[in-house]
Enzyme design. Structure first.
Site, short mmCIF file in Angstrom:
data_model
loop_
_atom_site.label_atom_id
_atom_site.label_comp_id
_atom_site.label_asym_id
_atom_site.label_seq_id
_atom_site.Cartn_x
_atom_site.Cartn_y
_atom_site.Cartn_z
N ASP A 48 -8.86 -0.92 -1.75
CA ASP A 48 -9.31 -1.25 -3.11
C ASP A 48 -9.12 -2.72 -3.41
O ASP A 48 -8.78 -3.11 -4.51
CB ASP A 48 -8.51 -0.45 -4.14
CG ASP A 48 -8.46 1.02 -3.83
OD1 ASP A 48 -9.53 1.57 -3.56
OD2 ASP A 48 -7.37 1.60 -3.86
N SER A 71 -8.90 -7.59 -6.49
CA SER A 71 -8.30 -6.29 -6.68
C SER A 71 -9.29 -5.44 -7.46
O SER A 71 -9.64 -5.77 -8.57
CB SER A 71 -6.99 -6.41 -7.45
OG SER A 71 -6.59 -5.14 -7.88
N ARG A 72 -9.77 -4.38 -6.82
CA ARG A 72 -10.82 -3.60 -7.48
C ARG A 72 -10.29 -2.77 -8.64
O ARG A 72 -11.05 -2.26 -9.43
CB ARG A 72 -11.52 -2.69 -6.46
CG ARG A 72 -12.58 -3.45 -5.70
CD ARG A 72 -13.16 -2.62 -4.60
NE ARG A 72 -13.13 -3.38 -3.35
CZ ARG A 72 -13.39 -2.87 -2.17
NH1 ARG A 72 -13.70 -1.60 -2.06
NH2 ARG A 72 -13.36 -3.62 -1.10
N VAL A 73 -8.97 -2.59 -8.69
CA VAL A 73 -8.41 -1.88 -9.85
C VAL A 73 -8.32 -2.85 -11.02
O VAL A 73 -8.59 -2.50 -12.16
CB VAL A 73 -7.05 -1.28 -9.49
CG1 VAL A 73 -6.36 -0.75 -10.71
CG2 VAL A 73 -7.23 -0.18 -8.47
#
Lengths: 135, 500
Positions: B337, B362-364
């Protein structure tokens, strides 16, 4: 994989033999020629082993290795064969008897890749692993 | 213990022992080479089933062929001879687990190797398990506080996330991971460090470092050293994640570090080639993607209904000469992620941690940040992005207008603030204060060389003089107008004192 397994070769030799019933000798000549041409003749022992397995399986014969500490008596042998025939629903049983004093007592039966160990040595080894297990 | 009690105990044990006669499935060793055994027989064996050899070694059946089974040996294969009897166990490979494993260094088979005695437990976990399904999961929204300013501010990581650490050798990948472990003290987090194919000296140093930082109390180290068999390197990450799952099943949050997955892929390639599986790109086998995806998929955040808990994974990948488009790096980038990208150039420029803020992601994202951090980090990200653009462009001309100059100065200070020493994690509330002062322009007049000094002094001063602000940030994760006014005053007071 590019190469054919020994099992497959043995299988086809067996099936070919079924089809050529009557003129087996010319058929087997062809088989040997094929093996030589394909440079497989050096693998003949392995192929024969597989062939033996296939033939035994088709004929309902099982090969059994029986290891005992003392030589088997004739009634014991008869009972063992009857029991094995029932268990593996086999028509015939080929017994290969091995006497090994190291087994101490009891009997060990090997059929294919199945082992039934009823020897005293086996029991002692099991006790050893039981006592040495980590808790 | 006297002789009599030993005898009594033995008697009792022997009485408890009962022999169950059963049919055993056995095979015989046909070939042994390079940690691989070809076995005949073993008719009904399952894939990944555990087998045992007479010398006590354990193996795993990987290749099930027509007339033979390919087994990898987990351990020493020098005692295995042709014709040896191989027994099938009917079980998938499993490792012992217990709460007492915390603080220990264990091998890839879960056996302690730190000389502090055996684990006393009956519980085991299989090393291969299907990852939790979609209904048991919850979205990631709770931060992992790594204590590294650049990560917590710009590339925030949440509990249950998988964040890749990628970079060349000697760029501080392991250092980043170790700092993250050190900072988990008192954060209600259990850490698992999986060392794959690393030098034993490095591991020893690392353990001593964690011990000194008081981090071993909540950490487990799983080690498959460089001198051990490739098969052990192959199973080590699965052992690590099984230990992590044991703690997650108790509702705990776990942080797991795989150091590193490039060596893991190499170990798996070695095994696959020896097992004569067809090679693909870069000679890796066809299922090398699945190798990592099934491992990293086991990192998750579970919802309360299914027991809660989370596993956050930090896989590490080593690149060659910064090439992130090689096979394994692209695979793992696409599985995770987000990634933290470390660069040699930055490292030698003195920007440490050498995180390339532009290519790291950071894909979150900000949902894994507390509100106060979100507020200050938003401006910081923008400042840095503008700085990078201007920096390249400003090298050509000297005539720059005031606002451009100001942005450049701000950018330089941002970069300076994001620098951080190794083993010196910074608390979240301290980070918030620093970034607040930076983004509100309080550091603009401070000379670049004195930024670090300013930052240190500022934290000490505000801790004493802006207690309300700190209390608000730690308790309700956001400041109020009252706290902000107090902080502003404290920063101004400190600044006037500092410039004298």
């Amino acid at each position: 994989m590019a190469t054919i397994s020994h099992h497959d070769i043995a299988r086809s030799i067996y099936e070919g033999a079924q089809e050529h019933k009557g003129n087996e000798s010319s058929y087997y000549e062809k088989v040997v020629k094929f093996l030589v041409n394909r440079k497989l003749i050096s693998k003949a022992p392995e192929i024969l082993l597989q062939l033996k397995k296939i033939v035994n399986k088709e004929a309902g014969v099982i090969e059994v290795k029986v290891s005992t500490a003392l030589r088997l008596g004739s009634t014991e042998r008869y009972e063992l064969i009857q029991e094995l025939k029932k268990r593996y629903s086999a028509k015939d049983v080929i017994l290969k008897e091995v006497v090994d004093e190291g087994l101490l007592g009891g009997v060990r039966v090997e059929v294919g890749d199945e082992v039934i160990d009823l020897t005293t040595r086996g029991k002692i080894l099991k006790l050893q692993t039981y006592l040495m297990r980590s808790v | 213990m006297s002789h009599n009690t030993i005898v009594e105990n033995l008697k009792k044990e022997i009485e408890n022992f009962s022999i169950k006669t059963q049919v055993e499935k056995v095979g015989h060793v046909m070939e042994v080479f390079d940690g691989i055994v070809k076995v005949s027989g073993l008719g009904e064996i399952k894939s990944s089933e555990m087998v045992t050899f007479p010398s006590g070694e354990v193996g795993v059946a990987l290749n099930l062929e027509d007339d033979s089974v390919g087994v990898i040996i987990l351990g020493d294969f020098s005692h295995i001879k042709e014709g040896d009897e191989v027994k099938a166990t009917g079980r998938i490979l499993e490792i012992p687990v217990d709460d007492s494993i915390l603080g220990r260094v264990v091998s890839a088979l879960g056996v302690p190797i730190d000389g502090k005695g055996a684990l006393k437990t009956n519980k085991t976990y299989p090393i291969e398990k299907v990852a939790p399904g979609v209904i048991t999961r919850q979205s990631v929204d709770e931060p992992v506080s790594t204590g590294i300013k650049v990560i917590d501010a710009i590339i925030p990581v949440g509990r249950g996330q998988r964040e890749l650490i990628i970079g060349d050798r000697q760029t501080g990948k392991t250092a980043l991971a170790i700092d993250a472990i050190l900072n988990q003290k008192g954060q209600n987090m259990i850490c698992v460090y999986v060392s794959i194919g690393q030098k034993d000296s490095k591991l020893r140093k690392l353990e001593a470092r964690l011990e000194a930082g008081g981090a071993m109390a909540y950490t487990v180290i799983v080690s498959a050293g460089a001198s051990e068999a490739a098969a052990l390197s192959y199973i080590a990450p699965y052992t690590g994640v099984s230990i992590a799952e044991y703690f997650m099943d108790q509702g705990k949050d776990v942080l797991i570090i795989y150091d590193d997955l490039s060596k893991h892929a190499v170990a798996y390639r070695e095994i696959s080639l020896l097992l004569r599986r067809p090679p693909g790109r870069e000679a890796y086998p066809g299922d090398v993607f699945y190798l990592h995806s099934r491992l990293l998929e086991r990192a998750c955040r579970r919802n309360e209904k299914y027991g809660g808990g989370s596993i956050t994974a930090f896989p590490i990948i080593e690149t060659q000469a910064g090439d992130i488009s090689a096979y394994i790096p692209t695979n793992v980038i696409s599985i995770t992620d987000g990634q933290i990208f470390l660069e040699t150039d930055l490292f030698y420029k003195g920007i440490r941690p050498a995180v390339n803020v532009g290519s790291s992601v950071s894909r979150v994202g900000s949902s894994a940040q507390i509100k106060a951090m979100k507020k200050v980090a938003g401006t910081l990200k923008l400042d840095l992005a503008q700085f990078r653009e201007l920096e390249a462009f400003s090298q050509f001309g000297s005539d720059l207008d005031e606002s451009t100059k100001r942005q450049l100065e701000r950018g330089k200070r941002s970069v300076e603030v994001l620098k951080q020493l190794q083993y010196a994690p910074v608390k979240t509330e301290h980070q918030v204060v620093t970034f607040y002062a930076l983004t509100k322009g309080y550091m603009d007049e401070v000379p670049l060389a004195k930024i670090k000094e300013f930052e240190k002094g500022l934290i000490e001063y505000t801790e004493r003089n802006a207690k309300t602000f700190y209390k608000e940030v730690t308790q309700s994760k956001m400041w109020t107008d009252k706290g902000e006014a107090e902080l502003k005053k404290a920063i101004e007071d400190f600044k006037s004192g500092f410039s004298k």
